[in-house]
Design an enzyme around this catalytic site. Structure first.
Site, mmCIF file in Angstrom:
data_model
loop_
_atom_site.group_PDB
_atom_site.id
_atom_site.type_symbol
_atom_site.label_atom_id
_atom_site.label_comp_id
_atom_site.label_asym_id
_atom_site.label_seq_id
_atom_site.Cartn_x
_atom_site.Cartn_y
_atom_site.Cartn_z
ATOM 1 N N HIS A 37 44.902 -16.513 110.613
ATOM 2 C CA HIS A 37 45.664 -17.260 109.602
ATOM 3 C C HIS A 37 46.726 -18.139 110.274
ATOM 4 O O HIS A 37 46.929 -19.301 109.900
ATOM 5 C CB HIS A 37 46.390 -16.301 108.651
ATOM 6 C CG HIS A 37 45.496 -15.447 107.811
ATOM 7 N ND1 HIS A 37 45.440 -14.076 107.943
ATOM 8 C CD2 HIS A 37 44.637 -15.756 106.815
ATOM 9 C CE1 HIS A 37 44.590 -13.585 107.063
ATOM 10 N NE2 HIS A 37 44.081 -14.576 106.367
ATOM 11 N N SER A 186 41.265 -9.655 107.752
ATOM 12 C CA SER A 186 42.126 -8.636 107.129
ATOM 13 C C SER A 186 41.326 -7.363 106.895
ATOM 14 O O SER A 186 41.858 -6.251 106.944
ATOM 15 C CB SER A 186 42.669 -9.150 105.799
ATOM 16 O OG SER A 186 43.307 -10.402 105.979
ATOM 17 N N ARG A 187 40.024 -7.490 106.663
ATOM 18 C CA ARG A 187 39.199 -6.320 106.348
ATOM 19 C C ARG A 187 38.907 -5.461 107.581
ATOM 20 O O ARG A 187 38.425 -4.339 107.434
ATOM 21 C CB ARG A 187 37.884 -6.746 105.689
ATOM 22 C CG ARG A 187 38.077 -7.254 104.270
ATOM 23 C CD ARG A 187 36.759 -7.421 103.529
ATOM 24 N NE ARG A 187 36.956 -7.631 102.102
ATOM 25 C CZ ARG A 187 36.912 -8.826 101.503
ATOM 26 N NH1 ARG A 187 36.708 -9.915 102.198
ATOM 27 N NH2 ARG A 187 37.100 -8.913 100.191
HETATM 28 P P1 AMP Z 1 41.593 -14.882 103.751
HETATM 29 O O1 AMP Z 1 43.022 -14.456 103.715
HETATM 30 O O2 AMP Z 1 40.700 -13.919 104.459
HETATM 31 O O3 AMP Z 1 41.084 -15.327 102.412
HETATM 32 O O4 AMP Z 1 41.551 -16.177 104.668
HETATM 33 C C1 AMP Z 1 42.389 -17.272 104.445
HETATM 34 C C2 AMP Z 1 41.970 -18.400 105.344
HETATM 35 O O5 AMP Z 1 42.041 -17.981 106.696
HETATM 36 C C3 AMP Z 1 40.517 -18.850 105.115
HETATM 37 O O6 AMP Z 1 40.454 -20.273 105.227
HETATM 38 C C4 AMP Z 1 39.780 -18.176 106.233
HETATM 39 O O7 AMP Z 1 38.601 -18.856 106.618
HETATM 40 C C5 AMP Z 1 40.812 -18.232 107.346
HETATM 41 N N1 AMP Z 1 40.542 -17.207 108.357
HETATM 42 C C6 AMP Z 1 40.378 -15.882 108.155
HETATM 43 N N2 AMP Z 1 40.101 -15.261 109.319
HETATM 44 C C7 AMP Z 1 40.080 -16.219 110.277
HETATM 45 C C8 AMP Z 1 39.823 -16.213 111.683
HETATM 46 N N3 AMP Z 1 39.526 -15.101 112.361
HETATM 47 N N4 AMP Z 1 39.897 -17.394 112.342
HETATM 48 C C9 AMP Z 1 40.186 -18.553 111.669
HETATM 49 N N5 AMP Z 1 40.434 -18.619 110.351
HETATM 50 C C10 AMP Z 1 40.384 -17.476 109.656
#
Ligand code: AMP
Length: 280
Positions: A37, A186-187
């Site tokens: 993030h 996060s998971r």
């Molecule tokens: P989430 O909180 O999982 O919904 O993710 C929020 C944003 O962070 C989304 O655009 C995801 O694609 C991005 N994201 C999550 N994990 C990663 C990662 N390991 N590398 C790059 N972007 C990420």
């Protein structure tokens, strides 16, 4: 750093920034922030003057049997991370703020959402496109940054932005990985130590496929089977291994242009995804 909880205040803040000639960047998240993030925040900072991180665990993108209630949350830690990274404002709305009673309007992309994760999670992308539309209307950004980690989501949101004429530049930032290659998520917190070790098979299988393709392998079925076996050997239960055009998600019969290899698998009860883009 401003903490904003209502759409009205968020819009007023964004409009004030724009009046002062600032370009507003947004990084939509579901919180429990990690280095993936924060890399998006860094990209947003390079492309805007004022970065807003939104933190909202969006109920409409979870099916009833999924992990909405147990989704990891740590708002205080998230706020600290944002502050340390120079985020100007965190938008932290409640579910009631985002979805007033009797909410009955949806945004639905129809070409890219039936395959891959859309096949396994039929209502998921409708929730994603709807909430991102609503977040765009709250934050009024000039630029929005999403992660390649969610490859299909990135394509869907780019298409939606174009189709609905949002005056927003969409930037897709690379996947950030743990030292052993596991894509940050996060998971990952749900994984037991053994599952955590086994989960590295996802990125390893993709890397191995990349190597085989570089060495000349072109048989899509064979590549898929190799990836499936690698993950199954590590006790992963494969949801899908799919090889598609990286721009249209069309099914490929041969590896030619930019190619997306996307995987989803369960380790224990945790469903993880990963992907790689191959450009020959
Ligand atoms: P989430 O909180 O999982 O919904 O993710 C929020 C944003 O962070 C989304 O655009 C995801 O694609 C991005 N994201 C999550 N994990 C990663 C990662 N390991 N590398 C790059 N972007 C990420």
């Amino acid at each position: 750093m401003r903490i904003i909880q209502t759409i009205k205040e968020m819009q007023a803040y964004a409009l004030e920034q724009k009046r002062n000639g600032k370009r507003v960047g947004v990084v939509p998240t579901m919180g429990f922030l990690h280095a993936g993030h924060m890399s998006l925040v860094d990209v947003a900072k390079e492309n805007s003057d004022v970065v807003v991180v939104t933190i909202f665990v969006n109920p409409t993108q979870f099916a009833p049997n999924e992990d909405l209630d147990s989704y990891p949350r740590d708002i205080e830690r998230d706020k600290t991370l944002c502050k340390e990274h120079g985020v100007a404002a965190v938008f932290l709305p409640s579910p009631d703020e985002m979805y007033p009673v009797n909410s009955s309007t949806w945004v639905h992309e129809e070409a890219l959402t039936n395959c891959l994760c859309g096949a396994s999670r039929p209502s998921h992308f409708r929730g994603v496109t709807t909430i991102v539309t609503k977040l765009f209307n709250a934050v009024l950004p000039d630029v929005a940054v999403f992660g390649q980690k969610d490859a299909q989501q990135a394509l869907v949101l780019k298409r939606m932005t174009r189709d609905l004429n949002f005056p927003i530049d969409i930037i897709i930032a690379p996947i950030v990985r743990e030292a052993d290659g596991l894509a940050m998520s996060s998971r990952n917190k749900y994984l037991s130590p053994e599952e955590r070790q086994n989960a590295v098979s996802l990125s390893q299988a993709l890397l191995e496929a990349d190597n085989h393709i570089s060495a000349g392998l072109r048989n899509i079925k064979e590549i898929r089977n190799q990836i499936k076996k690698h993950i199954a050997d590590a006790k992963g239960s494969v949801d899908y291994v799919d090889i598609r055009c990286a721009e249209t998600l069309d099914v490929l019969t041969a590896i030619e242009g930019p190619t997306l290899i996307a995987v989803a698998a369960h380790f224990g009860t945790t469903r993880l995804i990963d992907n790689i883009i191959i450009s020959l």
